[in-house]
Design an enzyme around this catalytic site. Structure first.
Site, PDB file in Angstrom:
ATOM      1  N   LYS A  61     -15.468  -1.025 -61.581  1.00  0.00           N
ATOM      2  CA  LYS A  61     -15.457  -0.153 -62.746  1.00  0.00           C
ATOM      3  C   LYS A  61     -15.730  -0.912 -64.037  1.00  0.00           C
ATOM      4  O   LYS A  61     -16.275  -0.357 -64.987  1.00  0.00           O
ATOM      5  CB  LYS A  61     -14.122   0.586 -62.857  1.00  0.00           C
ATOM      6  CG  LYS A  61     -13.961   1.643 -61.791  1.00  0.00           C
ATOM      7  CD  LYS A  61     -12.852   2.599 -62.151  1.00  0.00           C
ATOM      8  CE  LYS A  61     -12.739   3.681 -61.092  1.00  0.00           C
ATOM      9  NZ  LYS A  61     -11.538   4.512 -61.293  1.00  0.00           N
ATOM     10  N   LYS A  72     -20.222   8.662 -48.888  1.00  0.00           N
ATOM     11  CA  LYS A  72     -19.097   9.590 -48.867  1.00  0.00           C
ATOM     12  C   LYS A  72     -19.259  10.685 -49.929  1.00  0.00           C
ATOM     13  O   LYS A  72     -19.708  10.407 -51.035  1.00  0.00           O
ATOM     14  CB  LYS A  72     -17.836   8.762 -49.179  1.00  0.00           C
ATOM     15  CG  LYS A  72     -16.564   9.337 -48.663  1.00  0.00           C
ATOM     16  CD  LYS A  72     -15.451   8.315 -48.787  1.00  0.00           C
ATOM     17  CE  LYS A  72     -14.724   8.465 -50.116  1.00  0.00           C
ATOM     18  NZ  LYS A  72     -13.451   7.746 -50.188  1.00  0.00           N
ATOM     19  N   LYS A 123     -15.900  13.293 -55.605  1.00  0.00           N
ATOM     20  CA  LYS A 123     -15.753  14.294 -56.659  1.00  0.00           C
ATOM     21  C   LYS A 123     -16.344  13.852 -57.987  1.00  0.00           C
ATOM     22  O   LYS A 123     -16.782  14.665 -58.771  1.00  0.00           O
ATOM     23  CB  LYS A 123     -14.294  14.693 -56.832  1.00  0.00           C
ATOM     24  CG  LYS A 123     -13.393  13.602 -57.327  1.00  0.00           C
ATOM     25  CD  LYS A 123     -11.984  14.137 -57.510  1.00  0.00           C
ATOM     26  CE  LYS A 123     -11.022  12.967 -57.586  1.00  0.00           C
ATOM     27  NZ  LYS A 123      -9.652  13.380 -57.613  1.00  0.00           N
TER      28      LYS A 123
END
Ligand code: TRP
Length: 337
Positions: A120, A201, A204
């Site tokens: 991140k 995968k 969201k």
């Protein structure tokens, strides 16, 4: 009883992968309603809004998403009569204070090595101290509830390992204080992939909205997304993740939502082409989500009721977490008032 704790971040809306995967496992593990085990509320689920603040976000979106995720959990069967559900910031003082105590035994080096932090932080202009400390806050979440098991996805393995290390280090330094938790993972292969990029995968916070089925999507939208799923060109329905990731994913989604085996799914569609497979899967997903969508619609129409449930959860959570916090402070030599 085994104490279970898990958390879900209120970022983006919940998608089919989380729903059948993480949330489904949480619901399946709940004790029967009315049983003595249910009264114990040994299973604890937390909407981790303080974690959602560690990267760029919009305040209004956070408020709405927190309530929405809570109502999705309730509608999915996270029943407050059988478990504990609360919002992290409602017990924020206790979680933050425990984070501070754990910060004092956590090492700079071990936090810097966390892969989620590296991923991140990499390439972003501003990296918050909150993002760096994210795993310690997560350790506080877990340790404050005397947790034995932490059901998480594979991507959280390193974070739970850190929580274990911190608990062991604390116990070694200050005497037995924390229960040492362990992570539990979904069975191998139980993973819903992105409809457009079936090798990754379904996620969201993804930027490929067409590949992600959100559990609150309209039936028409769900159908459209599934009908546009990427497959391959040979029109042969078989399960082979390597050679046919798209078709295999559709078969797995079908098996997942109908509760049948992959073999049964293959048998149901082997004589048909991809068109029939896609409409069959779309129908099954829409039907699977219908009762849930109905319940969550009813709940969302009454935000006061959701807030009431969350307040009651926070009250019980605060009581438990505070007992552990006091024990922790005492062990560290802090003078208690
Ligand atoms: N980091 C977890 C995730 O991204 C969310 C989380 C926060 C969590 N605190 C937790 C999960 C405690 C399990 C236990 O999925």
């Amino acid at each position: 009883m085994t104490r279970v704790f898990s958390g879900i971040k209120p970022t983006g809306s919940v998608q089919l992968g989380n729903f059948c995967g993480a949330i489904g496992r949480w619901v399946d593990g709940l004790p029967d309603a009315g049983s003595p085990a249910a009264d114990q509320r040994d299973q604890v689920f937390c909407v981790v809004d303080l974690h959602a603040m560690t990267v760029d976000y919009e305040p209004e979106t956070l408020t709405a998403t927190t309530r929405q995720v809570a109502s999705i959990l309730l509608a999915a069967g996270i029943d407050p009569a059988r478990c504990l559900l609360f919002v992290q910031s409602h017990v924020g003082g206790i979680h933050a204070e425990c984070t501070w105590l754990l910060n004092c035994v956590a090492g700079f080096g071990e936090l810097r090595r966390q892969t989620q932090f590296k991923d991140k932080a990499d390439g972003s202009e501003h990296v918050s101290v909150g993002l760096f400390d994210y795993p310690v806050l997560m350790a506080a979440d877990i340790l404050l509830y005397d947790t034995d098991e932490v059901p998480v996805g594979d991507d959280q393995r390193q974070h739970v390992e850190l929580a274990r290390d911190l608990a062991e280090r604390w116990n070694h330094r200050f005497g037995n204080t924390f229960v040492v938790p362990r992570a539990t993972f979904p069975p191998a292969g139980a993973r819903i992939m992105d409809l457009q990029t079936p090798t990754k995968k379904m996620s969201k916070s993804d930027d490929s909205p067409q590949g992600v089925v959100r559990v609150l999507d309209d039936p028409a939208v769900i159908t459209k997304k599934i009908k546009s799923a990427v497959t391959d060109s040979d029109n042969d329905v078989r399960h082979d993740r390597e050679a046919k990731p798209g078709v295999s994913n559709l078969l797995e989604i079908y098996a997942g939502v109908t509760g049948s085996s992959i073999d049964a799914a293959v048998t149901a569609f082997s004589a048909s082409g991809y068109g029939n497979l896609k409409s069959g899967v779309a129908e099954a997903v829409v039907e699977y989500l219908a009762p849930f969508q109905q319940r969550s619609g009813e709940l969302m129409a009454d935000p006061g009721e959701i807030d009431r449930i969350l307040r009651a959860g926070a009250e019980l959570a605060a009581e438990r977490a505070n007992a552990v916090l006091q024990r922790t402070k005492r062990s560290a030599g802090l003078l208690l008032p």
